[in-house]
Design an enzyme around this catalytic site. Structure first.
Site, PDB file in Angstrom:
ATOM      1  N   LYS A   1     -28.709  65.597 -49.109  1.00  0.00           N
ATOM      2  CA  LYS A   1     -27.996  64.341 -49.365  1.00  0.00           C
ATOM      3  C   LYS A   1     -28.381  63.871 -50.748  1.00  0.00           C
ATOM      4  O   LYS A   1     -29.517  64.056 -51.187  1.00  0.00           O
ATOM      5  CB  LYS A   1     -28.413  63.280 -48.341  1.00  0.00           C
ATOM      6  CG  LYS A   1     -27.443  62.120 -48.246  1.00  0.00           C
ATOM      7  CD  LYS A   1     -26.205  62.545 -47.482  1.00  0.00           C
ATOM      8  CE  LYS A   1     -25.524  61.424 -46.778  1.00  0.00           C
ATOM      9  NZ  LYS A   1     -24.659  61.978 -45.714  1.00  0.00           N
TER      10      LYS A   1
HETATM   11  N1  GLU Z   1     -20.842  62.927 -46.204  1.00  0.00           N
HETATM   12  C1  GLU Z   1     -20.333  63.574 -45.025  1.00  0.00           C
HETATM   13  C2  GLU Z   1     -21.390  63.606 -43.943  1.00  0.00           C
HETATM   14  O1  GLU Z   1     -22.291  62.825 -43.944  1.00  0.00           O
HETATM   15  C3  GLU Z   1     -19.759  64.938 -45.333  1.00  0.00           C
HETATM   16  C4  GLU Z   1     -20.746  65.929 -45.851  1.00  0.00           C
HETATM   17  C5  GLU Z   1     -20.107  67.220 -46.287  1.00  0.00           C
HETATM   18  O2  GLU Z   1     -18.917  67.404 -46.070  1.00  0.00           O
HETATM   19  O3  GLU Z   1     -20.827  68.042 -46.856  1.00  0.00           O
HETATM   20  O4  GLU Z   1     -21.322  64.366 -43.015  1.00  0.00           O
END
Ligand code: GLU
Length: 408
Positions: free
Chosen positions: A101
């Site tokens: 993240k």
């Molecule tokens: N931000 C989204 C999540 O928390 C998508 C992450 C992604 O597609 O890599 O799952």
């Protein structure tokens, strides 16, 4: 700092597995923490600095994967918790990814489009050696979108060569996937329907409350509305609205496109965030930021089901209260997993240099979600535990098995 929510939930599942404390620790701690200073020029010529982060949690199952968020509250601890959550989410869904993240601590509402572009590209320039289609793949999250992803692709490709697979959630015309933008919301609607059907209930006339009307909240509302549910309250950062007989979601979306907020919609009543969370309903869906359900709000919710469309909405004390109150909670790592699942399909299409149709995306998504959902329900039943514990148990086991085989 006490134990963060993700670590707490991991710990509960780990107690059911017979592993050493040090092995458990290695699963909890991030593989790598990147913190960088982003210095760039505002439109008025003033130089500013922001902190940018990328937390790479685990790569036992594949390259790391996860969103990038822009928000004033972004900090290393919360991103680490969210990166860990991504490891368990991708594992639960059986995707060949680890978890990560990222975020930039800024208020994007005060920045122009060209400032956002410089902010994004400066950040990517700083971390480009540590990301990539086979290292770490970024995606949209809070306050970032397909435009942000296009800028990332451009900046990364500048030095490394053409690489659409470094990000997912790109514009459909620029190597993005059909169905990616609405995927998270559509997936939330799919699992809500499945959960209700276990209790022989249907979405028809089910009363639903949704906190948040961004990408996830608005698509969730639209998908549930189309399936016949009654959305009686929604909110965004500016406030909430309530309509006893159900909100006309397509009309609300037009109102939001015009005014920038859900507030002052037609004849709806204005409500506060606390009132929204306490609204009597069947299904409550947090689809905004994390840490929504603490001791106080968990005690005031007035619903039978909670579907965690947001990441990390429930704090440990909230989870305990929901358990005692008999409220069924579908955890984030299952409930909002359709987003990263379609991200996986996008990455596959980029690598294959082949475009799938919307029908192909939706049919594969259904297969992945159904499998993960059934798996969680079966384990929860056989182990007599909550859906969250079951989800963590399944996902931790997979990562553990791979880590041990790899000899990490
Ligand atoms: N931000 C989204 C999540 O928390 C998508 C992450 C992604 O597609 O890599 O799952």
């Amino acid at each position: 700092m006490g134990m963060d929510a993700t670590t707490y939930f991991m710990q509960r599942a780990i107690e059911r597995l017979n592993i050493s404390e040090n092995l458990a620790k290695s699963l909890k701690l991030p593989h790598r923490v990147i913190k960088t200073e982003i210095t760039f020029l505002l439109d008025n010529g003033k130089l500013v600095n922001y902190n940018g982060y990328r937390i790479q949690h685990n790569n036992a199952l594949g390259p790391m994967k996860g969103g990038l968020r822009y928000h004033p509250t972004v900090n290393e601890d919360e991103l680490t918790s969210l990166a860990s959550l991504m490891t368990w989410k991708t594992s639960l869904l059986g995707l060949p990814f680890g978890g990560a993240k990222g975020g930039i601590s800024c208020d994007p509402t005060t920045l122009s489009s060209s400032e956002l572009e410089r902010l994004t590209k400066t950040f990517i320039d700083k971390i480009k050696d540590l990301i990539g289609p086979s290292k770490d793949i970024l995606a949209p999250d809070v306050n970032t979108n397909s435009q942000t992803m296009a800028w990332i692709m451009a900046e990364y490709s500048k030095t490394v060569g053409f690489s659409p697979g470094v990000v997912t959630g790109k514009p459909v015309f620029l190597y993005g996937s059909e169905g990616r933008e609405a995927a998270t919301g559509n997936g939330v609607a799919i699992v809500t329907e499945k959960l209700l059907s276990l209790d022989k209930k249907q979405l028809n006339d089910t009363r639903i409350v949704i906190q948040g009307f961004g990408n996830v909240g608005s698509h969730t509302a639209q998908a549930l509305y189309e399936k016949g549910a009654k959305i009686i309250a929604v909110s965004d950062v500016k406030g909430g609205i309530f309509q006893k007989n159900g909100i006309d979601i397509p009309a609300l979306k037009k109102h939001v496109a015009k005014t920038g907020s859900v507030i002052h919609f037609q004849t709806s009543d204005a409500i506060t965030n606390a009132q929204l969370l306490a609204t009597e309903c069947d299904v409550l869906i947090p689809a905004a930021l994390g840490n929504v359900f603490d001791k106080e709000s968990a005690n005031t919710v007035n619903c039978q089901y909670i579907i965690e469309a947001a990441n990390g909405p429930t704090l440990p004390e909230g989870d305990e209260i929901f358990k005692n109150r008999g409220i069924k909670v579908l955890p984030d790592i299952l409930a909002n997993s359709a987003g990263v699942t379609v991200s996986y399909f996008e990455w596959v299409q980029n690598i294959q240099k082949f475009k799938w149709t919307l029908e192909q995306v939706q049919s594969q998504l259904n297969t992945f979600i159904t499998k993960a959902f059934d798996n969680v329900i079966n384990i929860a039943n056989s182990q007599k535990c909550s859906y969250r514990e079951a989800a963590f148990l399944i996902s931790i086991k997979r990562v553990l098995e791979s880590s041990q085989a790899l000899g990490l």
